[in-house]
Design an enzyme around this catalytic site. Structure first.
Site, PDB file in Angstrom:
ATOM      1  NE  ARG A  88      -3.275  -0.510   2.905  1.00 27.16           N
ATOM      2  CZ  ARG A  88      -2.949  -0.043   4.117  1.00 27.16           C
ATOM      3  NH1 ARG A  88      -2.745   1.243   4.296  1.00 27.16           N
ATOM      4  NH2 ARG A  88      -2.846  -0.855   5.142  1.00 27.16           N
ATOM      5  CE1 TYR A 142     -18.192   8.144 -16.679  1.00 30.54           C
ATOM      6  CE2 TYR A 142     -16.993   8.448 -14.619  1.00 30.54           C
ATOM      7  CZ  TYR A 142     -17.793   7.675 -15.440  1.00 30.54           C
ATOM      8  OH  TYR A 142     -18.190   6.435 -15.022  1.00 30.54           O
ATOM      9  CG  ASP A 207     -10.407  13.624 -16.890  1.00 27.02           C
ATOM     10  OD1 ASP A 207      -9.776  13.030 -17.769  1.00 27.02           O
ATOM     11  OD2 ASP A 207     -11.247  13.062 -16.158  1.00 27.02           O
ATOM     12  CE  LYS A 232     -13.248   5.005 -19.686  1.00 32.58           C
ATOM     13  NZ  LYS A 232     -13.120   5.419 -18.335  1.00 32.58           N
TER      14      LYS A 232
HETATM   15  C1  LIG Z   1     -13.063  11.664 -18.643  1.00 34.03           C
HETATM   16  C2  LIG Z   1     -13.172  10.614 -17.578  1.00 34.03           C
HETATM   17  N1  LIG Z   1     -12.610  10.834 -16.382  1.00 34.03           N
HETATM   18  C3  LIG Z   1     -12.692   9.911 -15.388  1.00 34.03           C
HETATM   19  C4  LIG Z   1     -13.372   8.727 -15.567  1.00 34.03           C
HETATM   20  C5  LIG Z   1     -13.458   7.719 -14.433  1.00 34.03           C
HETATM   21  O1  LIG Z   1     -12.546   6.677 -14.684  1.00 34.03           O
HETATM   22  P1  LIG Z   1     -12.751   5.164 -14.178  1.00 34.03           P
HETATM   23  O2  LIG Z   1     -13.921   4.601 -14.879  1.00 34.03           O
HETATM   24  O3  LIG Z   1     -11.431   4.533 -14.547  1.00 34.03           O
HETATM   25  O4  LIG Z   1     -12.939   5.233 -12.699  1.00 34.03           O
HETATM   26  C6  LIG Z   1     -13.955   8.444 -16.807  1.00 34.03           C
HETATM   27  C7  LIG Z   1     -14.675   7.183 -17.027  1.00 34.03           C
HETATM   28  O5  LIG Z   1     -15.343   7.002 -18.030  1.00 34.03           O
HETATM   29  C8  LIG Z   1     -13.857   9.426 -17.830  1.00 34.03           C
HETATM   30  O6  LIG Z   1     -14.414   9.225 -19.048  1.00 34.03           O
END
Ligand SMILES: Cc1ncc(COP(=O)(O)O)c(C=O)c1O
Length: 407
Positions: A88, A142, A207, A232
Site C-alpha cells: 500500500r 464525465y 482531466d 481508457k
Molecule cells: C473523462 C473521464 N474521467 C474519469 C473517468 C473515471 O474513470 P474510471 O472509470 O477509470 O474510474 C472516466 C470514465 O469514463 C472518464 O471518461
C-alpha cells in the site's frame, strides 16, 4: 545478516525508477519515451520485459531502518528510499508505470490508483484535508465525476461555471478547479493556458483522458494536476481498470499518503499492462484519430446527422446528434460494440443520456450541452470503410423522433 535477493533486486529497481523521475531530463520524443520510460534500468539488469513484482510485503531484518523509512513517508509522502515496505506504500511494477506516465505528461511524478474515480477522490481528499472543501468545475464532466461533486459525497461543495466565470467563482476555501478538455461527452475544448491563469494559486486539474499526452500535455499549459482514467487510452485494450494523477512531487507525496490511508492502490498486474499499453499509445492514438477525423467528416455531410462534435486538437472520439432515434442506432450496430467506456483498440458507441451521464440530473445534463440525441463514438483501429459501412447501416431507417431536440 541473511541476504534477501529479491529485496536487493527490488531496491535497485525502485532506486533507478526514482532517479529517472527525480532528474527529469528534457523530454525525448514522445514515441521514444513511450517505449523506454520506466524501463531505463532493464538492460543493465539483463532483462528485456519488465518484471512483475506481486509482493504485498517485503522482508527486512533491519526494523530500525524500516521504521525510519515509514517516518520519512509519513512526513512527506516521498516513496520510501531503499527496499519497499508494504504494497500500500508503493510497488516497483506500478512505479514503472508512474515513472513512464510522468515522463509522457512532462511532470515530476505520477501516482496511480485503482480507477480514475479513485484518483479523483484522492485529489479531493488531499484538498479537503487542508480545509479547502470548495471546488470550481466546468460542465460537462464525465457523469460520475459530476455526481461525486454534485452529491458532495466527500464533503466538498461545488460551484459550476463556464471557463470565463472561474476567476469570479474562486473563494478563500477553494481547493481545486476541475475541467475536462476535450470534455466527456460533448468534446468541448477549453483554453487551458488561459484558464490556468484565471485560477491564480488554486490548483487546476485537467482531466486529460480523452486527449492523452499524445495530443496535449496540460502541465505544460499550467495545470498543476493531470488526471487520467487509465482504463481508457493508457491501457488501450479494455482489460485494465486504473487511474493516475501526474503532478509535481509535493502534491504526489500528499496523494501517496491519501492512497496509503484509504487503500485505492493499483494492482501490480494492472501496472504491468499499463506500462505495456503506453508503449503503443502514440501509434494507437494517431491511427485511431485519422479514422475518427474521416468518420467525423462523413457524419457531418450526412443528412441523417444533425450535428457533429469533433475537437480542434483531433483525437479518436467523435460525438454526433442524430435526426432519428439514437436508441435505434445503438441497436443496429454490428461491428461496432455498443458499450460504455472508450479508448480501446475496437470501436465502441454509447448513448450518454442513457448510460455514461445517466447519473447527472437531466436538466444539468442538457444545460451542459448533452443532447438526448447525442451518441458518443470511441473510434478504434478497424478499417475506416468497415466502420463507415456499419454506421451507415445503423443510421438507415431510424425513425424520425418527433419530440423537440433537448439542447
Ligand atoms: C473523462 C473521464 N474521467 C474519469 C473517468 C473515471 O474513470 P474510471 O472509470 O477509470 O474510474 C472516466 C470514465 O469514463 C472518464 O471518461
Amino acid at each position: 545478516m541473511p541476504q534477501n535477493r529479491r529485496s536487493v533486486f527490488t531496491l535497485a529497481v525502485m532506486d533507478s525508477v526514482r532517479t529517472a523521475t527525480a532528474s527529469r531530463t528534457p523530454l525525448r520524443a514522445l514515441a521514444t519515451e513511450a517505449v523506454h520510460a520506466g524501463r531505463d534500468d532493464l538492460a543493465r539488469q539483463g532483462l528485456h520485459a519488465p518484471p512483475i513484482d506481486l509482493s504485498t510485503t517485503y522482508p527486512s531484518y533491519d526494523s530500525r531502518g524500516e521504521a525510519a523509512r515509514i517516518d520519512a513517508f509519513a512526513a512527506t509522502g516521498a516513496e520510501p528510499q531503499g527496499a519497499p515496505v508494504y504494497g500500500r506504500l508503493g510497488n516497483p511494477t506500478v512505479a514503472r508505470f508512474e515513472t513512464a506516465l510522468a515522463r509522457l505528461e512532462n511532470t515530476e511524478a505520477a501516482v496511480a490508483f485503482a480507477s480514475g474515480m479513485a484518483a479523483l477522490t484522492a485529489v479531493l481528499l488531499v484538498r479537503a484535508s487542508l480545509g479547502l472543501r470548495h471546488v470550481v468545475a466546468v460542465r460537462p464532466l464525465y457523469g460520475c465525476s459530476d455526481h461525486l461533486l454534485t452529491a458532495g459525497l466527500l464533503g466538498t461543495e461545488v460551484t459550476w461555471t463556464d471557463p470565463a466565470g472561474v476567476a469570479d467563482a474562486l473563494r478563500p476555501d477553494t481547493g481545486l478547479v476541475l475541467v475536462e478538455s476535450p470534455a466527456n461527452p460533448t468534446l468541448a475544448e477549453i483554453d487551458l493556458r488561459a484558464l490556468a491563469h484565471s485560477c491564480g494559486s488554486v490548483p487546476l486539474l485537467a482531466d486529460n483522458t480523452f486527449a492523452t499526452p499524445v495530443l496535449q500535455r496540460p502541465a505544460e499549459q499550467g495545470a498543476r494536476l493531470v488526471l487520467h482514467s487509465a482504463t481508457k487510452y493508457l491501457g488501450g485494450h479494455g482489460d485494465v481498470m486504473a487511474g493516475v494523477v501526474a503532478c509535481d512531487e509535493e502534491f504526489a507525496g500528499q496523494l501517496r499518503q491519501i492512497r496509503f490511508a484509504t487503500g485505492g492502490v493499483l494492482h501490480p498486474l494492472a501496472g504491468y499492462l499499463l506500462l505495456r499499453g503506453l508503449s503503443t499509445l502514440p501509434v494507437r492514438v494517431r491511427a485511431a484519430s485519422t479514422t475518427a477525423a474521416e468518420l467525423a467528416g462523413r457524419l457531418a455531410a450526412d443528412p441523417r446527422v444533425a450535428r457533429v462534435h469533433y475537437p480542434r486538437i483531433g483525437g479518436a472520439m467523435v460525438a454526433f446528434e442524430v435526426e432519428g432515434d439514437p436508441h435505434e442506432v445503438i441497436g443496429r450496430v454490428r461491428l461496432i460494440t455498443p458499450a460504455v467506456s472508450l479508448g480501446s483498440v475496437d470501436t465502441l458507441i454509447q448513448h450518454p443520456a442513457s448510460i455514461s451521464h445517466r447519473i447527472v440530473p437531466a436538466d444539468d445534463r442538457r444545460g451542459a450541452g448533452v443532447s438526448d440525441r447525442l451518441l458518443r463514438l470511441s473510434v478504434g483501429l478497424e478499417d475506416v470503410e468497415d466502420l463507415w459501412a456499419d454506421l451507415d447501416t445503423a443510421l438507415q431507417e431510424t425513425s424520425v423522433v418527433t419530440t423537440p431536440r433537448s439542447s
